[in-house]
Design a protein around this motif. Structure first.
Motif, PDB file in Angstrom:
ATOM      1  N   ALA A  94       0.828  -1.210   0.000  1.00  0.00           N
ATOM      2  CA  ALA A  94       0.000   0.000   0.000  1.00  0.00           C
ATOM      3  C   ALA A  94       0.867   1.268   0.000  1.00  0.00           C
ATOM      4  CB  ALA A  94      -0.939  -0.004   1.201  1.00  0.00           C
ATOM      5  N   LYS A  95       1.900   1.310   0.831  1.00  0.00           N
ATOM      6  CA  LYS A  95       2.780   2.482   0.883  1.00  0.00           C
ATOM      7  C   LYS A  95       3.702   2.547  -0.330  1.00  0.00           C
ATOM      8  CE  LYS A  95       2.828   2.732   5.905  1.00  0.00           C
ATOM      9  NZ  LYS A  95       3.667   2.666   7.111  1.00  0.00           N
ATOM     10  N   PHE A  96       3.964   1.397  -0.947  1.00  0.00           N
ATOM     11  CA  PHE A  96       4.844   1.330  -2.104  1.00  0.00           C
ATOM     12  C   PHE A  96       4.272   2.121  -3.282  1.00  0.00           C
ATOM     13  CE2 PHE A  96       6.171  -0.736  -6.086  1.00  0.00           C
ATOM     14  CZ  PHE A  96       7.548  -0.715  -5.951  1.00  0.00           C
ATOM     15  N   GLU A  97       2.962   2.163  -3.404  1.00  0.00           N
ATOM     16  CA  GLU A  97       2.321   2.816  -4.551  1.00  0.00           C
ATOM     17  C   GLU A  97       2.801   4.249  -4.728  1.00  0.00           C
ATOM     18  OE1 GLU A  97       0.722   1.309  -6.954  1.00  0.00           O
ATOM     19  OE2 GLU A  97       0.999  -0.535  -5.808  1.00  0.00           O
ATOM     20  N   ARG A  98       3.004   4.954  -3.641  1.00  0.00           N
ATOM     21  CA  ARG A  98       3.481   6.344  -3.727  1.00  0.00           C
ATOM     22  C   ARG A  98       4.881   6.427  -4.333  1.00  0.00           C
ATOM     23  NH1 ARG A  98       5.736  10.633  -0.741  1.00  0.00           N
ATOM     24  NH2 ARG A  98       6.339   9.444   1.076  1.00  0.00           N
ATOM     25  N   PHE A  99       5.684   5.369  -4.143  1.00  0.00           N
ATOM     26  CA  PHE A  99       7.063   5.367  -4.619  1.00  0.00           C
ATOM     27  C   PHE A  99       7.239   4.626  -5.947  1.00  0.00           C
ATOM     28  CE2 PHE A  99       7.293   6.025  -0.063  1.00  0.00           C
ATOM     29  CZ  PHE A  99       8.120   7.128   0.001  1.00  0.00           C
ATOM     30  N   ARG A 100       6.173   4.064  -6.473  1.00  0.00           N
ATOM     31  CA  ARG A 100       6.258   3.274  -7.708  1.00  0.00           C
ATOM     32  C   ARG A 100       6.958   4.038  -8.840  1.00  0.00           C
ATOM     33  NH1 ARG A 100       4.162  -1.578  -9.285  1.00  0.00           N
ATOM     34  NH2 ARG A 100       2.812  -1.778  -7.479  1.00  0.00           N
ATOM     35  N   PRO A 101       6.672   5.324  -9.063  1.00  0.00           N
ATOM     36  CA  PRO A 101       7.367   6.045 -10.146  1.00  0.00           C
ATOM     37  C   PRO A 101       8.888   6.065  -9.972  1.00  0.00           C
ATOM     38  CG  PRO A 101       5.485   7.318  -9.377  1.00  0.00           C
ATOM     39  CD  PRO A 101       5.651   6.169  -8.423  1.00  0.00           C
ATOM     40  N   TYR A 102       9.356   6.035  -8.739  1.00  0.00           N
ATOM     41  CA  TYR A 102      10.790   6.046  -8.463  1.00  0.00           C
ATOM     42  C   TYR A 102      11.461   4.793  -9.014  1.00  0.00           C
ATOM     43  CZ  TYR A 102      15.139   6.437  -5.789  1.00  0.00           C
ATOM     44  OH  TYR A 102      16.459   6.518  -5.419  1.00  0.00           O
ATOM     45  N   PHE A 103      10.723   3.697  -9.072  1.00  0.00           N
ATOM     46  CA  PHE A 103      11.271   2.417  -9.509  1.00  0.00           C
ATOM     47  C   PHE A 103      10.981   2.113 -10.974  1.00  0.00           C
ATOM     48  CE2 PHE A 103      10.864   1.861  -4.864  1.00  0.00           C
ATOM     49  CZ  PHE A 103      12.198   1.633  -4.583  1.00  0.00           C
ATOM     50  N   THR A 104      10.776   3.138 -11.768  1.00  0.00           N
ATOM     51  CA  THR A 104      10.640   2.963 -13.212  1.00  0.00           C
ATOM     52  C   THR A 104      11.954   3.367 -13.866  1.00  0.00           C
ATOM     53  OG1 THR A 104       9.724   5.183 -13.485  1.00  0.00           O
ATOM     54  CG2 THR A 104       8.144   3.385 -13.207  1.00  0.00           C
ATOM     55  N   ASP A 105      12.105   3.038 -15.123  1.00  0.00           N
ATOM     56  CA  ASP A 105      13.313   3.364 -15.871  1.00  0.00           C
ATOM     57  C   ASP A 105      13.500   4.881 -15.889  1.00  0.00           C
ATOM     58  OD1 ASP A 105      15.464   3.529 -17.582  1.00  0.00           O
ATOM     59  OD2 ASP A 105      14.397   2.708 -19.316  1.00  0.00           O
ATOM     60  N   ASP A 156       9.511  17.241 -13.834  1.00  0.00           N
ATOM     61  CA  ASP A 156       8.296  16.802 -13.151  1.00  0.00           C
ATOM     62  C   ASP A 156       8.476  17.124 -11.671  1.00  0.00           C
ATOM     63  OD1 ASP A 156       6.376  15.323 -11.696  1.00  0.00           O
ATOM     64  OD2 ASP A 156       6.243  13.829 -13.288  1.00  0.00           O
ATOM     65  N   ALA A 157       7.768  18.124 -11.182  1.00  0.00           N
ATOM     66  CA  ALA A 157       7.950  18.595  -9.806  1.00  0.00           C
ATOM     67  C   ALA A 157       7.637  17.507  -8.779  1.00  0.00           C
ATOM     68  CB  ALA A 157       7.081  19.822  -9.556  1.00  0.00           C
ATOM     69  N   GLU A 158       6.603  16.699  -9.023  1.00  0.00           N
ATOM     70  CA  GLU A 158       6.249  15.636  -8.077  1.00  0.00           C
ATOM     71  C   GLU A 158       7.333  14.567  -8.012  1.00  0.00           C
ATOM     72  OE1 GLU A 158       2.307  13.950  -8.314  1.00  0.00           O
ATOM     73  OE2 GLU A 158       1.499  15.879  -8.981  1.00  0.00           O
ATOM     74  N   LEU A 159       7.866  14.192  -9.160  1.00  0.00           N
ATOM     75  CA  LEU A 159       8.919  13.185  -9.200  1.00  0.00           C
ATOM     76  C   LEU A 159      10.200  13.720  -8.566  1.00  0.00           C
ATOM     77  CD1 LEU A 159       9.729  10.348 -10.000  1.00  0.00           C
ATOM     78  CD2 LEU A 159      10.250  11.208 -12.286  1.00  0.00           C
ATOM     79  N   GLU A 160      10.510  14.983  -8.816  1.00  0.00           N
ATOM     80  CA  GLU A 160      11.689  15.595  -8.207  1.00  0.00           C
ATOM     81  C   GLU A 160      11.545  15.631  -6.683  1.00  0.00           C
ATOM     82  OE1 GLU A 160      12.609  19.375 -10.036  1.00  0.00           O
ATOM     83  OE2 GLU A 160      12.644  18.463 -12.029  1.00  0.00           O
ATOM     84  N   ALA A 161      10.351  15.921  -6.190  1.00  0.00           N
ATOM     85  CA  ALA A 161      10.115  15.941  -4.740  1.00  0.00           C
ATOM     86  C   ALA A 161      10.249  14.535  -4.161  1.00  0.00           C
ATOM     87  CB  ALA A 161       8.736  16.518  -4.444  1.00  0.00           C
ATOM     88  N   LEU A 162       9.757  13.540  -4.895  1.00  0.00           N
ATOM     89  CA  LEU A 162       9.867  12.150  -4.462  1.00  0.00           C
ATOM     90  C   LEU A 162      11.329  11.719  -4.374  1.00  0.00           C
ATOM     91  CD1 LEU A 162       8.015   9.702  -3.773  1.00  0.00           C
ATOM     92  CD2 LEU A 162       8.272   9.037  -6.159  1.00  0.00           C
ATOM     93  N   CYS A 163      12.108  12.063  -5.395  1.00  0.00           N
ATOM     94  CA  CYS A 163      13.539  11.730  -5.394  1.00  0.00           C
ATOM     95  C   CYS A 163      14.266  12.434  -4.262  1.00  0.00           C
ATOM     96  CB  CYS A 163      14.160  12.088  -6.743  1.00  0.00           C
ATOM     97  SG  CYS A 163      13.608  11.027  -8.090  1.00  0.00           S
ATOM     98  N   ALA A 164      13.909  13.682  -4.010  1.00  0.00           N
ATOM     99  CA  ALA A 164      14.531  14.438  -2.916  1.00  0.00           C
ATOM    100  C   ALA A 164      14.201  13.799  -1.568  1.00  0.00           C
ATOM    101  CB  ALA A 164      14.074  15.892  -2.952  1.00  0.00           C
TER     102      ALA A 164
END
Length: 117
Positions: free
Chosen positions: A49-60, A68-76
């Motif tokens: 369930a918590k993984f879903e928020r981080f799923r984009p981080y684990f894509t190519d 992408d501001a959301e992805l940059e915030a996730l990476c940060a």
């Protein structure tokens, strides 16, 4: 890495093949190892369930959109919290330097033992 992870996951009890994906001391997902085909370990996400928020981080990373501001915030956030790590639930051993890919509930990854555990 290969021999240590293989040794950790060698026992036959199902619980010995379970790993916790952690970030900053919080469990993000529970996974069960299905097999190892060097250099990759394959697993199924059990509690994600918590993984879903981080799923984009684990894509190519080459498929990531530019600026992408959301992805940059996730990476940060991942970097600020020290990156992802795996913890074997049976032995409490920790693995770091995680490279992981995912498709649905299947993940494949490689990592290195954290010699401080």
């Amino acid at each position: 890495m290969w021999s240590r992870l293989r040794r950790v996951l060698a026992p036959k009890e199902p619980s010995s093949k379970r790993l916790a994906l952690e970030l900053g001391g919080e469990m993000i997902a529970l996974m069960e190892v299905d097999g190892i085909d060097y250099p990759w370990t394959y697993a199924t996400l059990l509690d994600a369930a918590k993984f879903e928020r981080f799923r984009p981080y684990f894509t190519d990373t080459e498929s990531w959109p530019d600026e992408d501001a959301e992805l940059e915030a996730l990476c940060a956030e991942v970097q600020t919290k020290g990156g992802f790590r795996l913890r074997c639930l049976a032995t409490n051993e920790v693995f770091i330097d995680l490279v992981m890919h995912q498709e649905g509930n299947i993940v494949w990854f490689r990592c290195h033992p954290d010699d401080e555990t």
